[in-house]
Design a protein around this motif. Structure first.
Motif, PDB file in Angstrom:
ATOM      1  N   SER A   1      43.947   2.691  -0.651  1.00  0.00           N
ATOM      2  CA  SER A   1      44.374   2.501  -2.025  1.00  0.00           C
ATOM      3  C   SER A   1      44.782   1.066  -2.323  1.00  0.00           C
ATOM      4  O   SER A   1      45.605   0.813  -3.190  1.00  0.00           O
ATOM      5  CB  SER A   1      45.535   3.439  -2.338  1.00  0.00           C
ATOM      6  OG  SER A   1      46.636   3.109  -1.511  1.00  0.00           O
ATOM      7  N   HIS A   2      44.246   0.137  -1.572  1.00  0.00           N
ATOM      8  CA  HIS A   2      44.490  -1.273  -1.877  1.00  0.00           C
ATOM      9  C   HIS A   2      45.959  -1.619  -1.938  1.00  0.00           C
ATOM     10  O   HIS A   2      46.446  -2.181  -2.916  1.00  0.00           O
ATOM     11  CB  HIS A   2      43.800  -1.675  -3.193  1.00  0.00           C
ATOM     12  CG  HIS A   2      42.332  -1.470  -3.158  1.00  0.00           C
ATOM     13  ND1 HIS A   2      41.568  -1.460  -4.276  1.00  0.00           N
ATOM     14  CD2 HIS A   2      41.496  -1.262  -2.119  1.00  0.00           C
ATOM     15  CE1 HIS A   2      40.312  -1.235  -3.942  1.00  0.00           C
ATOM     16  NE2 HIS A   2      40.248  -1.114  -2.637  1.00  0.00           N
ATOM     17  N   HIS A   3      46.701  -1.272  -0.907  1.00  0.00           N
ATOM     18  CA  HIS A   3      48.093  -1.655  -0.780  1.00  0.00           C
ATOM     19  C   HIS A   3      48.987  -1.087  -1.860  1.00  0.00           C
ATOM     20  O   HIS A   3      50.020  -1.644  -2.165  1.00  0.00           O
ATOM     21  CB  HIS A   3      48.256  -3.168  -0.733  1.00  0.00           C
ATOM     22  CG  HIS A   3      47.420  -3.787   0.331  1.00  0.00           C
ATOM     23  ND1 HIS A   3      47.672  -3.594   1.660  1.00  0.00           N
ATOM     24  CD2 HIS A   3      46.308  -4.538   0.246  1.00  0.00           C
ATOM     25  CE1 HIS A   3      46.747  -4.224   2.371  1.00  0.00           C
ATOM     26  NE2 HIS A   3      45.905  -4.800   1.538  1.00  0.00           N
ATOM     27  N   SER A   4      48.533   0.005  -2.444  1.00  0.00           N
ATOM     28  CA  SER A   4      49.407   0.642  -3.419  1.00  0.00           C
ATOM     29  C   SER A   4      49.914   1.934  -2.807  1.00  0.00           C
ATOM     30  O   SER A   4      49.230   2.580  -2.020  1.00  0.00           O
ATOM     31  CB  SER A   4      48.636   0.940  -4.699  1.00  0.00           C
ATOM     32  OG  SER A   4      49.392   1.820  -5.482  1.00  0.00           O
ATOM     33  N   PHE A   5      51.149   2.290  -3.170  1.00  0.00           N
ATOM     34  CA  PHE A   5      51.677   3.553  -2.699  1.00  0.00           C
ATOM     35  C   PHE A   5      51.740   4.584  -3.825  1.00  0.00           C
ATOM     36  O   PHE A   5      52.309   5.645  -3.665  1.00  0.00           O
ATOM     37  CB  PHE A   5      53.053   3.364  -2.074  1.00  0.00           C
ATOM     38  CG  PHE A   5      52.986   2.672  -0.754  1.00  0.00           C
ATOM     39  CD1 PHE A   5      52.595   3.357   0.374  1.00  0.00           C
ATOM     40  CD2 PHE A   5      53.292   1.331  -0.656  1.00  0.00           C
ATOM     41  CE1 PHE A   5      52.506   2.726   1.591  1.00  0.00           C
ATOM     42  CE2 PHE A   5      53.209   0.692   0.559  1.00  0.00           C
ATOM     43  CZ  PHE A   5      52.813   1.390   1.685  1.00  0.00           C
ATOM     44  N   GLU A   6      51.193   4.215  -4.983  1.00  0.00           N
ATOM     45  CA  GLU A   6      51.199   5.143  -6.108  1.00  0.00           C
ATOM     46  C   GLU A   6      50.204   6.269  -5.841  1.00  0.00           C
ATOM     47  O   GLU A   6      49.021   6.024  -5.641  1.00  0.00           O
ATOM     48  CB  GLU A   6      50.816   4.395  -7.393  1.00  0.00           C
ATOM     49  CG  GLU A   6      51.923   3.508  -7.938  1.00  0.00           C
ATOM     50  CD  GLU A   6      53.164   4.295  -8.276  1.00  0.00           C
ATOM     51  OE1 GLU A   6      53.036   5.412  -8.821  1.00  0.00           O
ATOM     52  OE2 GLU A   6      54.270   3.807  -7.983  1.00  0.00           O
ATOM     53  N   MET A   7      50.699   7.494  -5.893  1.00  0.00           N
ATOM     54  CA  MET A   7      49.797   8.607  -5.624  1.00  0.00           C
ATOM     55  C   MET A   7      48.774   8.766  -6.736  1.00  0.00           C
ATOM     56  O   MET A   7      47.733   9.386  -6.549  1.00  0.00           O
ATOM     57  CB  MET A   7      50.599   9.885  -5.432  1.00  0.00           C
ATOM     58  CG  MET A   7      51.366   9.875  -4.122  1.00  0.00           C
ATOM     59  SD  MET A   7      52.030  11.475  -3.704  1.00  0.00           S
ATOM     60  CE  MET A   7      53.367  11.606  -4.848  1.00  0.00           C
ATOM     61  N   ASP A   8      49.067   8.172  -7.896  1.00  0.00           N
ATOM     62  CA  ASP A   8      48.098   8.243  -8.990  1.00  0.00           C
ATOM     63  C   ASP A   8      46.820   7.479  -8.673  1.00  0.00           C
ATOM     64  O   ASP A   8      45.807   7.655  -9.336  1.00  0.00           O
ATOM     65  CB  ASP A   8      48.717   7.669 -10.277  1.00  0.00           C
ATOM     66  CG  ASP A   8      49.812   8.578 -10.781  1.00  0.00           C
ATOM     67  OD1 ASP A   8      49.778   9.773 -10.424  1.00  0.00           O
ATOM     68  OD2 ASP A   8      50.692   8.096 -11.500  1.00  0.00           O
ATOM     69  N   ARG A   9      46.885   6.628  -7.681  1.00  0.00           N
ATOM     70  CA  ARG A   9      45.685   5.868  -7.326  1.00  0.00           C
ATOM     71  C   ARG A   9      45.008   6.411  -6.081  1.00  0.00           C
ATOM     72  O   ARG A   9      44.127   5.781  -5.530  1.00  0.00           O
ATOM     73  CB  ARG A   9      46.046   4.402  -7.128  1.00  0.00           C
ATOM     74  CG  ARG A   9      46.647   3.785  -8.373  1.00  0.00           C
ATOM     75  CD  ARG A   9      46.726   2.315  -8.274  1.00  0.00           C
ATOM     76  NE  ARG A   9      45.448   1.741  -7.887  1.00  0.00           N
ATOM     77  CZ  ARG A   9      45.299   0.489  -7.516  1.00  0.00           C
ATOM     78  NH1 ARG A   9      46.335  -0.299  -7.488  1.00  0.00           N
ATOM     79  NH2 ARG A   9      44.122   0.024  -7.179  1.00  0.00           N
ATOM     80  N   MET A  10      45.480   7.555  -5.613  1.00  0.00           N
ATOM     81  CA  MET A  10      44.845   8.136  -4.434  1.00  0.00           C
ATOM     82  C   MET A  10      44.010   9.335  -4.871  1.00  0.00           C
ATOM     83  O   MET A  10      43.428   9.316  -5.936  1.00  0.00           O
ATOM     84  CB  MET A  10      45.921   8.533  -3.438  1.00  0.00           C
ATOM     85  CG  MET A  10      46.756   7.342  -3.017  1.00  0.00           C
ATOM     86  SD  MET A  10      48.138   7.811  -2.016  1.00  0.00           S
ATOM     87  CE  MET A  10      48.950   6.235  -1.820  1.00  0.00           C
ATOM     88  N   GLY A  11      44.002  10.364  -4.087  1.00  0.00           N
ATOM     89  CA  GLY A  11      43.236  11.555  -4.455  1.00  0.00           C
ATOM     90  C   GLY A  11      41.917  11.618  -3.721  1.00  0.00           C
ATOM     91  O   GLY A  11      41.210  10.610  -3.587  1.00  0.00           O
ATOM     92  N   GLY A  12      41.616  12.796  -3.215  1.00  0.00           N
ATOM     93  CA  GLY A  12      40.318  13.001  -2.575  1.00  0.00           C
ATOM     94  C   GLY A  12      40.122  12.246  -1.284  1.00  0.00           C
ATOM     95  O   GLY A  12      39.004  12.122  -0.797  1.00  0.00           O
ATOM     96  N   LEU A  13      41.199  11.733  -0.705  1.00  0.00           N
ATOM     97  CA  LEU A  13      41.024  10.852   0.444  1.00  0.00           C
ATOM     98  C   LEU A  13      40.614  11.586   1.713  1.00  0.00           C
ATOM     99  O   LEU A  13      40.289  10.957   2.706  1.00  0.00           O
ATOM    100  CB  LEU A  13      42.319  10.072   0.689  1.00  0.00           C
ATOM    101  CG  LEU A  13      42.622   8.993  -0.344  1.00  0.00           C
ATOM    102  CD1 LEU A  13      43.955   8.348  -0.058  1.00  0.00           C
ATOM    103  CD2 LEU A  13      41.528   7.940  -0.320  1.00  0.00           C
TER     104      LEU A  13
END
Lengths: 99, 710
Positions: B365-377
């Motif tokens: 997620s490119h150094h982000s910890f926001e779960m809004d930018r993850m998903g389907g990993l």
């Protein structure tokens, strides 16, 4: 040996020194009075040293003389500077440190 | 090895010094020095564990190995430092070395191009040394040294990227909040020093406390004071607010310090000075005590907060707070071995979860910890997904994963030692834990990948390695050396999620193994050695407190089945919610009560407002002037809070107390000083001879006194 005489003499010298330090206004004389006090103490040391027949007092007084020489060197330098700045060595004029 | 356990911290201190002073000159920033030292520590602590296991026991108890040196002595007071190695200490040594080992491996790649790579490893080394020193310390004084040193390292690592003001604020907050508790700790240690007949010795103090050698009232006071230290360090309600903020540090450091080891130092202290707490809190008498209340409140409160976090690290941080609540509650209800076992298992699975989150942010997620930018990993990061799942089941307490055995033992003790509220809170906590962790699993690993959704407006200039600041949560990328290593793929901000490399996967796998199966160490049924962990750590204090008072509860199906059912219900409820495609905010949008609850939780019960607005706001100015007035501030703050909103109150308190009372006081003391000075300044004539006269007068008075009285 009579210790008393020496002690009385040194006490007398010490009192002279105190008088000089407190009462004279000439800085050089004040310094000389301080010397008098130091030497009265030296005399005490030597008197006791001889009385107790050990050499420690002699050694100690030698140290005291050396320190006194250094002290008077510094003291005279200060007096000299005061004289240069004020053209006077009256010690009661030097009161800049008044709070 | 048991005799010379001091070698472990000494090794780490050596590594710390080498890395700090020569790290920049060594190849690869000297990380391998730390790695070598921590590997040696892991090997040596394993040896110590084997030696302890084979040590001969009398009535199931092994004699602790003590190695004390006198630091200094004054009269009949001897101040000693040294090691007291028993099963508890050996277990802690192993946990610390193991987690630190994994974190060292993990950090090598995670922080590869960081500008403070060297300092990072130096801090890790010092931290490990401090913790290894603390857990084997024979005296409260030695323990305090390690304790404070760990606090310092925590401060350094949270503020690792101090260029960002949020990070340095978080570091300060963590430092000062734990320090608040440490005041109590210090007072408690001093009280115990005098109560135990001028001795800092922990074993001696426990012995006296349990044999009635110290008055109950004194024990109560010192237990409460020490408990303040526990609350601060182990992030219990109401001083828990620092731990979620501490996530500003690098993820592996969070994993080591703010999940697995340092935060359990408070629990360790509780378990180590258990004689004092056991008698002080009258645990044998049953009925809720301070520790059980605080622990229970913390479990539920932190678990609720975990629901509204969008940052995966914050969810895990609140989860840590909640699990620490289990440990504190467990110790307070007589589950000494259970709570320590939970410390043990939690260290593995929570370190695993944190490092999993680190792996996700590093490559997914490119150094982000926001779960809004993850998903389907799960499709992109198979290893991370697999190991994270192990941690997830362990945390939820699903058998046969390790968390089940430890959590269940705590709940069984709470129930059958008749701590009703603690049992209820623990059960609710089990439900909530499973539910919020399912939320994390769903948002991170299932559904559609949302990485590029927030990203479309971004210029696609891969050569400059540009990093947009607004959505880069982990400062890691910002301070990484720009244009560094070509093959370091994660710096390309436009790649798809992909699996991390083996430097990161290996520690995850290494942690997943104990997170899965360490539960057999406390196997409650026959077949293999029963309750081996308990026998391993059992000591005289345990024997005299829990066993002697018949508070040791065996495994009960009547607790295990409902708690697992609750955890499953939590998972099911959470899944139903998400698979029903309601999204995170659907319910909140539609129902007003849900909205209120959401905003209440989102604002963390307004506790941060209370602390920073009311307390800190009013203390900040005057604290330098007069510590006495802190008291007034807090009291005034509370009085005002009744009438007004929390945020407004802070300002009012500041105005009234600071500007009115404090300034008045300060001005008053100023003018008093001035008047006093006016009298005294007469003496300061500036004339040498006046001074000489005063001086000689003084000498004369002394001479007179000598002549008269000697």
């Amino acid at each position: 040996m009579m210790l008393n005489q020496f002690l009385i003499l040194s006490a007398f010298l010490f009192c002279c020194g105190i008088y000089g330090v407190l009462a004279r206004r000439n800085a050089v004389l004040v310094l000389m009075s301080v010397e008098l006090m130091i030497n009265s103490v030296n005399m005490n040391l030597i008197a006791f040293s001889v009385y107790q027949d050990n050499v420690i007092g002699h050694v100690f007084s030698l140290f005291a003389i050396a320190v006194a020489a250094a002290e008077v060197g510094v003291g005279l330098a200060i007096v000299l500077l005061i004289y240069r700045n004020r053209r006077s060595i009256d010690i009661s004029d030097v009161a800049q440190m008044k709070g | 090895m048991l005799e010379n356990a001091w070698i472990l911290p000494a090794l780490m201190v050596g590594a710390f010094i080498i890395i700090l002073f020569f790290g920049k000159k060594l190849p690869q920033g000297g990380w391998w020095v730390g790695q070598a030292a921590v590997t040696a520590c892991l090997a040596l602590s394993t040896v110590a564990g084997v030696q302890w296991y084979h040590r001969e026991s009398v009535d199931g108890l092994r004699e602790p190995v003590r190695n004390l040196v006198t630091w200094f002595s004054d009269g009949n007071v001897k101040v000693q430092l040294g090691s007291h190695v028993d099963g508890f200490a050996v277990a802690m040594l192993f946990v610390v070395s193991f987690i630190s080992f994994c974190v060292h491996v993990f950090s090598r790649d995670y922080l590869r191009d960081d500008i403070r790579f060297v300092h990072y490893f130096a801090s890790l080394g010092l931290f490990t040394a401090a913790m290894l020193w603390m857990v084997q310390s024979a005296t409260t004084l030695g323990l305090l040294f390690g304790w404070e040193l760990m606090g310092l390292c925590s401060f350094l690592l949270i503020g690792h990227w101090w260029e960002d003001e949020n990070n340095s604020t978080a570091a300060l907050k963590a430092f000062l909040t734990t320090r608040t508790g440490d005041i109590g700790l210090l007072i408690g240690i001093i009280i115990l020093f005098f109560a135990a007949g001028h001795s800092f010795d922990i074993a001696h103090t426990n012995h006296l406390a349990l044999d009635g050698g110290i008055k109950q009232s004194l024990l109560l006071v010192s237990a409460c004071c020490l408990f303040a230290g526990v609350v601060g360090k182990s992030a219990q309600f109401p001083l828990h607010t620092w731990l979620p903020d501490a996530m500003a540090g690098p993820t592996p450091a969070s994993s080591l310090i703010h999940a697995a080891t340092m935060v359990v130092a408070g629990v360790y202290l509780f378990g180590r000075l258990y004689g004092v707490f056991f008698k002080g809190f009258s645990i044998a008498a049953g009925g809720m005590n301070l520790g059980a209340w605080i622990g229970s409140i913390t479990i539920v409160m932190a678990a609720l907060l975990a629901f509204v976090q969008t940052d995966i690290k914050k969810v895990l941080a609140y989860s840590t707070v909640s699990q620490l609540g289990y440990m504190v509650m467990g110790l307070s209800v007589g589950a000494w071995a259970g709570a320590i076992f939970h410390l043990f298992t939690h260290a593995f699975f929570k370190a695993l979860l944190f490092q999993g989150a680190g792996s996700i942010s590093h490559s997914g997620s490119h150094h982000s910890f926001e779960m809004d930018r993850m998903g389907g990993l799960r499709k992109y990061m198979k290893w991370t997904f697999g190991t994270f799942t192990v941690g997830y089941f362990a945390l939820c307490g699903i058998p046969p994963f390790s968390g089940f055995f430890s959590k269940d033992e705590i709940l069984a003790h709470a129930r059958y030692n008749h701590f009703g509220f603690a049992f209820a809170a623990g059960s609710v906590g089990a439900f909530l834990t499973a539910a919020y962790m399912t939320r994390v699993m769903y948002k991170v690993f299932f559904g559609e990948n949302r990485l590029h959704l927030a990203h479309d407006d971004h210029g696609h200039d891969a050569d400059t390695h540009a990093v947009d600041e607004h959505d880069t949560h982990d400062a890691h990328a910002v301070y990484a050396v720009v244009g560094g290593n070509e093959e370091h793929e994660s710096h390309d901000d436009h790649s798809d999620p992909h699996e991390s490399n083996w430097w990161i996967i290996a520690p995850l796998v290494l942690l997943a193994i104990p997170a899965f199966m360490v539960g057999i160490a406390q196997w409650p049924w026959g077949g293999i050695p029963k309750n081996a962990f308990e026998h391993f750590i059992a000591n005289e204090t345990f024997e005299k407190s829990i066993v002697h008072n018949k508070m040791l509860i065996p495994f009960h199906w009547s607790v295990a089945v409902p708690s697992v059912a609750l955890a499953c219900a939590g998972i099911a409820a959470s899944l139903a919610y998400y698979l029903g495609a309601k999204g995170d905010l659907g319910l909140v949008r539609r129902y007003a009560p849900a909205r209120w609850l959401h905003s209440f939780l989102k604002n963390k019960y307004f506790l941060d407002h209370l602390w920073t607005g009311v307390v800190v706001g009013s203390i900040r100015g005057p604290i330098a002037k007069a510590a006495y007035w802190v008291n007034q501030n807090v009291i005034d703050g509370v009085v005002n809070t009744v009438g007004k909103g929390a945020a407004a109150t802070g300002k009012i308190v500041y105005d009234v107390v600071d500007q009115g009372i404090i300034d008045g006081l300060v001005n008053g003391s100023g003018s008093a000083a001035r008047d006093g000075g006016g009298i005294l300044r007469i003496l300061q004539s500036g004339r040498v001879q006046n001074y000489a006269a005063l001086f000689l007068g003084g000498v004369g008075l002394i001479a007179l006194a000598l002549a008269l009285f000697v």
